[in-house]
Design an enzyme around this catalytic site. Structure first.
Site, PDB file in Angstrom:
ATOM      1  N   GLU A 100       0.823  -1.210   0.000  1.00 32.17           N
ATOM      2  CA  GLU A 100       0.000   0.000   0.000  1.00 32.17           C
ATOM      3  C   GLU A 100       0.858   1.261   0.000  1.00 32.17           C
ATOM      4  O   GLU A 100       0.519   2.256  -0.639  1.00 32.17           O
ATOM      5  CB  GLU A 100      -0.957   0.000   1.199  1.00 32.17           C
ATOM      6  CG  GLU A 100      -2.068  -1.038   1.122  1.00 32.17           C
ATOM      7  CD  GLU A 100      -2.984  -0.820  -0.079  1.00 32.17           C
ATOM      8  OE1 GLU A 100      -3.077   0.325  -0.583  1.00 32.17           O
ATOM      9  OE2 GLU A 100      -3.613  -1.801  -0.522  1.00 32.17           O
ATOM     10  N   THR A 104       1.817   5.686  -7.422  1.00 36.49           N
ATOM     11  CA  THR A 104       2.609   4.857  -8.335  1.00 36.49           C
ATOM     12  C   THR A 104       1.709   3.794  -8.970  1.00 36.49           C
ATOM     13  O   THR A 104       0.877   3.193  -8.292  1.00 36.49           O
ATOM     14  CB  THR A 104       3.769   4.173  -7.567  1.00 36.49           C
ATOM     15  OG1 THR A 104       4.496   5.162  -6.824  1.00 36.49           O
ATOM     16  CG2 THR A 104       4.720   3.488  -8.540  1.00 36.49           C
ATOM     17  N   TYR A 153       9.451   9.204  -4.520  1.00 32.60           N
ATOM     18  CA  TYR A 153       8.805   9.573  -3.253  1.00 32.60           C
ATOM     19  C   TYR A 153       9.477   8.845  -2.088  1.00 32.60           C
ATOM     20  O   TYR A 153       8.853   8.056  -1.363  1.00 32.60           O
ATOM     21  CB  TYR A 153       7.303   9.259  -3.303  1.00 32.60           C
ATOM     22  CG  TYR A 153       6.564   9.984  -4.402  1.00 32.60           C
ATOM     23  CD1 TYR A 153       6.127  11.293  -4.235  1.00 32.60           C
ATOM     24  CD2 TYR A 153       6.312   9.357  -5.626  1.00 32.60           C
ATOM     25  CE1 TYR A 153       5.453  11.963  -5.253  1.00 32.60           C
ATOM     26  CE2 TYR A 153       5.642  10.027  -6.646  1.00 32.60           C
ATOM     27  CZ  TYR A 153       5.220  11.330  -6.457  1.00 32.60           C
ATOM     28  OH  TYR A 153       4.558  11.986  -7.467  1.00 32.60           O
ATOM     29  N   TYR A 199      -5.845   6.468   4.748  1.00 33.80           N
ATOM     30  CA  TYR A 199      -6.030   5.482   3.682  1.00 33.80           C
ATOM     31  C   TYR A 199      -5.265   4.195   3.986  1.00 33.80           C
ATOM     32  O   TYR A 199      -5.816   3.092   3.912  1.00 33.80           O
ATOM     33  CB  TYR A 199      -5.584   6.041   2.326  1.00 33.80           C
ATOM     34  CG  TYR A 199      -5.522   4.944   1.282  1.00 33.80           C
ATOM     35  CD1 TYR A 199      -6.687   4.489   0.671  1.00 33.80           C
ATOM     36  CD2 TYR A 199      -4.319   4.314   0.965  1.00 33.80           C
ATOM     37  CE1 TYR A 199      -6.657   3.457  -0.244  1.00 33.80           C
ATOM     38  CE2 TYR A 199      -4.280   3.279   0.047  1.00 33.80           C
ATOM     39  CZ  TYR A 199      -5.443   2.850  -0.556  1.00 33.80           C
ATOM     40  OH  TYR A 199      -5.402   1.811  -1.437  1.00 33.80           O
ATOM     41  N   ASP A 229      -9.071   6.714  -1.349  1.00 26.45           N
ATOM     42  CA  ASP A 229      -8.070   7.467  -2.099  1.00 26.45           C
ATOM     43  C   ASP A 229      -8.763   8.096  -3.312  1.00 26.45           C
ATOM     44  O   ASP A 229      -9.995   8.084  -3.422  1.00 26.45           O
ATOM     45  CB  ASP A 229      -6.903   6.566  -2.516  1.00 26.45           C
ATOM     46  CG  ASP A 229      -7.312   5.463  -3.479  1.00 26.45           C
ATOM     47  OD1 ASP A 229      -8.514   5.336  -3.802  1.00 26.45           O
ATOM     48  OD2 ASP A 229      -6.417   4.707  -3.926  1.00 26.45           O
ATOM     49  N   CYS A 249     -19.216  -2.155 -16.850  1.00 27.76           N
ATOM     50  CA  CYS A 249     -19.273  -1.933 -15.403  1.00 27.76           C
ATOM     51  C   CYS A 249     -20.277  -2.869 -14.733  1.00 27.76           C
ATOM     52  O   CYS A 249     -21.444  -2.935 -15.134  1.00 27.76           O
ATOM     53  CB  CYS A 249     -19.654  -0.480 -15.121  1.00 27.76           C
ATOM     54  SG  CYS A 249     -19.736  -0.102 -13.352  1.00 27.76           S
ATOM     55  N   CYS A 252     -25.484   3.107 -10.767  1.00 27.14           N
ATOM     56  CA  CYS A 252     -24.744   4.353 -10.940  1.00 27.14           C
ATOM     57  C   CYS A 252     -25.676   5.519 -11.256  1.00 27.14           C
ATOM     58  O   CYS A 252     -26.279   5.567 -12.331  1.00 27.14           O
ATOM     59  CB  CYS A 252     -23.686   4.203 -12.037  1.00 27.14           C
ATOM     60  SG  CYS A 252     -22.639   5.657 -12.243  1.00 27.14           S
TER      61      CYS A 252
END
Length: 360
Positions: free
Chosen positions: A48, A54, A93, A131, A149, A213, A219
């Site tokens: 994670e 990334t 990072y 998160y 996120d 989907c 939705c």
């Protein structure tokens, strides 16, 4: 609904059917990723952290390499930070690696090597934000905690037609409240991973694949034809540009001089060829400054071109200057002299890897 959030879930939204449809889809369509083959909280934690900012395909080889080096918290806790940064080299990072290293030391010293399953204790660890906390608790410990996120906010913005600006930090809390209300109590791991997978494979930022989907019927944005207008996200400030000289100093044996960056700030603790701001120096003034500062005379022998590196907040343009030391031994500068092979053992940031590729 929690009083913390001003957003209410539509009355006609069938949470149970929504959970069933997309959790079933997840189990049938999920990608075979190395961190999904384990419930080890340490392995999930590492994955994670690596996945922050990334892409999955980029992370896979780094994750395998890192876990080969540090298969348990004990190996990582006892490792030298320079070795940890080297194992992280190229992933970027780097504060993620330093924070993870510090946090794992805390797990070994304070929690007897066991990643905490308690929400408050886990949150105390360096680099573990809301998160990461939610991902570890739900995936490794099957606790119904939200892991929100950008991917998740995009998906849920469309599913529930939420027009809150996801660039604002407070909006994340709104989505965490919503996820707490609709998360699967029976299988929070598949729920959270399913949302991530849906965002990665189907509900993409541009051109969502609505025809594929599994939760299209749930939705709200799709029903109104506004799915491509969501989420609302204000643009970040434009990145500033900075220009540098990278000085490739060679001694009479052909070795290079490299220096370690400060322990704080951007690219902390990594190694580089000496870097000088072009706001402060021209080529001529840099040569003069080195003579005054270190008593070293140099001659620039070639210009090896320019490399560019994009950080999240700044863009570097780096001009590479190759130089020889004139009529003296190595200057008394704080760093190391290395040859073509030895330099590969030092952790170098991506921008310096680009420079090195110009040399070797």
């Amino acid at each position: 609904m929690s009083n913390k959030s001003s957003i209410s879930i539509p009355v006609l939204f069938d949470g149970q059917a929504f959970r069933n449809d997309f959790i079933n889809w997840y189990y049938h369509q999920k990608r075979d990723l190395p961190w999904r083959r384990t419930e080890d909280p340490y392995h999930i934690w590492v994955s994670e952290i690596m996945l922050q900012q990334t892409q999955v395909d980029t992370v896979i080889p780094y994750f395998k390499h890192f876990m080969n080096h540090y298969p348990t918290v004990y190996e990582l806790a006892h490792a030298d930070q320079q070795d940890v940064l080297k194992a992280w080299e190229g992933l970027g990072y780097y504060s993620r690696a330093r924070n993870l290293h510090d946090a794992v030391k805390e797990v070994v010293s304070t929690y007897d090597g066991q990643v905490p399953s308690d929400k408050k204790e886990l949150k105390k660890l360096k680099g573990v934000g809301s998160y990461t906390q939610g991902a570890i608790l739900s995936i490794a410990f099957n606790q119904p905690e939200p892991a929100v996120d950008g991917n998740v906010m995009r998906v849920m913005s469309r599913i529930l037609e939420i027009d809150e600006d996801i660039a604002k930090p407070k909006t994340k809390t709104v989505f965490e409240d919503i996820i707490r209300e609709i998360i699967s109590e029976e299988d929070p791991s598949a729920f959270n991973q399913g949302l991530m997978e849906l965002g990665a494979l189907i509900c993409q930022p541009k051109n969502p694949k609505c025809d594929q989907c599994p939760v299209q019927s749930h939705c709200q944005a799709y029903a109104k034809g506004v799915q491509t207008e969501l989420p609302i996200k204000t643009k970040a400030k434009k990145q500033k540009h900075e220009t540098y000289f990278n000085l490739i100093l060679r001694d009479d044996t052909g070795n290079y001089f490299i220096e370690k960056r400060p322990d704080d700030g951007l690219l902390a603790g990594l190694w580089q060829f000496p870097l000088y701001s072009q706001e402060k120096f021209t080529e001529v003034s840099l040569i003069e400054w080195l003579k005054q500062q270190y008593g070293v005379s140099i001659k620039i022998t070639s210009h090896l071109g320019r490399v560019k590196h994009v950080f999240s907040h700044v863009i570097w343009e780096v001009d590479i200057l190759e130089a020889d030391i004139i009529d003296q031994d190595r200057p008394n500068m704080d760093g190391e002299w290395v040859d073509d092979e030895l330099i590969k053992t030092y952790p170098l940031p991506n921008v310096q890897q680009k420079v090195l590729n110009k040399l070797i």
